[in-house]
Design a protein around this motif. Structure first.
Motif, PDB file in Angstrom:
ATOM      1  N   SER A 232      25.896  14.936  81.222  1.00 12.82           N
ATOM      2  CA  SER A 232      24.640  14.200  81.395  1.00 12.82           C
ATOM      3  C   SER A 232      23.954  14.459  82.729  1.00 12.82           C
ATOM      4  CB  SER A 232      24.906  12.697  81.235  1.00 12.82           C
ATOM      5  OG  SER A 232      25.461  12.418  79.959  1.00 12.82           O
TER       6      SER A 232
ATOM      7  N   ARG B 198      25.974  15.174  76.151  1.00 10.26           N
ATOM      8  CA  ARG B 198      24.861  14.778  77.016  1.00 10.26           C
ATOM      9  C   ARG B 198      24.227  13.494  76.493  1.00 10.26           C
ATOM     10  NH1 ARG B 198      21.990  16.677  81.174  1.00 10.26           N
ATOM     11  NH2 ARG B 198      19.728  16.357  81.301  1.00 10.26           N
TER      12      ARG B 198
ATOM     13  N   ARG C  83      22.400   9.349  81.826  1.00  9.55           N
ATOM     14  CA  ARG C  83      21.750  10.044  82.946  1.00  9.55           C
ATOM     15  C   ARG C  83      20.814   9.091  83.694  1.00  9.55           C
ATOM     16  NH1 ARG C  83      16.911  12.498  83.894  1.00  9.55           N
ATOM     17  NH2 ARG C  83      16.957  14.239  85.409  1.00  9.55           N
TER      18      ARG C  83
END
Length: 387
Positions: free
Chosen positions: A284, A193, A198
């Motif tokens: 993400s 992540r 993101r």
């Protein structure tokens, strides 16, 4: 064991079947098995691939998709099976090639691996708006009789999801076994992540980091129901900021792009061929949203679960199984309204804590092939090789 896979939808042009078969050839060789793939081709050829052999038999092209060919010479297929004298014969399609294998006179263990679910992909999708599944099944009783004939001729009918296995058993097939597939080892993880990634993806959707990022991955084709996903997400986005990133390729891409015209928060993107990059994107996002109820396993669902990604999926088909592996939502298959409500409920409950790495059981393709070969060995070892 010597395993011959009669694989009607293998093509050198690529795709999921080719990827699966090459992994299978490598896994068989590593486990000490001899594996041969018989596939339809432009001419006769024999190629060593991943420690196994891929043999093509001259076959005509499919009229609807010229990339593929189909077996039309049953006698030639039977001669090839006689020549190889396999311990196990697999067939990877419930169509005419399976019937050809069923009529072969050899004594090898036979297995039909359900890599396709034609009833969900076509009949249930076409008529689900006006009839129940039970009614549709009655209307397609001829196909169910065909499946029962194949099931009776096989020693195994292998399914990758409990949903499909249960439906086949309900339809009268008695030799059904569930052997779930798995993900590429070491590729997908919540540890990948990336907050900056993101934010970058949300920016593509013209949204800030406070929005929810939904990810959809798969082929752009009608049975994937991406149009329904787009409509439901836009409707849910009327009360909360929601971005949708679709990743894929296929014949309906232009139609999907036209469908989102005027909504900057939905991006219909091309495929991501870099698997490491795809794993980063999966980890993400905030949730995977899936529209197709015709998946026999749903590899992208398994990859999302291994990435710690919540899944919003229909309540039928292979994708439904993966919702249990992490926080997410089921919705009524084929219903844009139900999907809208599931997305809205998910967003209302966010932000949710990410799933700890230790809480995610990750099944790999190596696990799948080991279980599959062990299933065959339990039936086959000690039996005389087919004459």
């Amino acid at each position: 064991m010597r395993i011959v896979d009669v694989c009607a939808f293998y093509t050198p042009h690529g795709g999921g079947v080719r990827t699966y078969m090459h992994r299978k050839l490598a896994a068989a060789a590593a486990a000490g098995h001899e594996m041969i793939v018989l596939a339809p081709g432009a001419d006769y050829s024999s190629t060593t691939v991943e420690g196994g052999v891929v043999i093509t038999i001259p076959s005509p092209r499919l009229a609807l998709d010229r990339r593929y060919r189909y077996f039309d010479d049953e006698a030639m297929l039977h001669r090839k099976l006689d020549e190889w004298r396999p311990d196990v014969v697999e067939v990877s399609s419930p169509w005419s090639s399976a019937a050809m294998v069923a009529r072969w006179r050899g004594s090898a263990t036979r297995s039909m691996v359900m890599h396709a679910d034609p009833l969900s992909a076509y009949a249930y999708r076409w008529f689900g708006g006006v009839a129940s599944v039970a009614t549709i099944d009655r209307g397609f009783d001829r196909f169910w009789r065909h499946l029962r004939f194949l099931g009776d001729a096989m020693d195994f009918v292998i399914c990758a999801s409990d949903d499909l296995a249960a439906r086949l058993q309900k339809g009268g097939l008695t030799k059904v076994a569930t052997v779930p597939m798995g993900v590429e080892p070491g590729m997908f993880s919540p540890a990948k992540r990336d907050k900056a990634l993101r934010e970058e993806l949300l920016a593509r959707c013209e949204l800030t980091p406070t929005a929810t990022l939904l990810l959809g991955i798969g082929r752009y084709s009608s049975e994937k129901r991406w149009g329904m996903v787009i409509d439901a997400a836009i409707a849910a986005g009327a009360t909360a900021p929601i971005g949708v990133l679709l990743v894929g390729e296929g014949r309906t891409r232009r139609a999907l792009e036209a469908r989102v015209a005027g909504s900057p928060h939905v991006v219909v993107a091309g495929p991501v061929h870099d698997r490491a990059r795809l794993a980063d994107i999966m980890a993400s996002a905030d949730a995977l949203v899936h529209g197709c109820e015709a998946e026999t396993f749903c590899m992208v669902g398994a990859e999302a679960a291994a990435s710690g990604l919540p899944i919003i999926a229909p309540d039928r088909g292979g994708a439904a199984d993966h919702v249990q592996a992490c926080w997410g939502r089921h919705y009524r298959a084929g219903s844009a309204r139900s999907l809208r409500d599931a997305i809205a409920a998910f967003v209302a409950a966010s932000p949710q804590p990410r799933i700890p790495l230790s809480a995610i059981p990750v099944r790999t393709m190596d696990d799948h092939f080991a279980e599959l070969f062990a299933t065959y060995a339990a039936k086959t070892i000690g039996m005389p090789r087919a004459a």
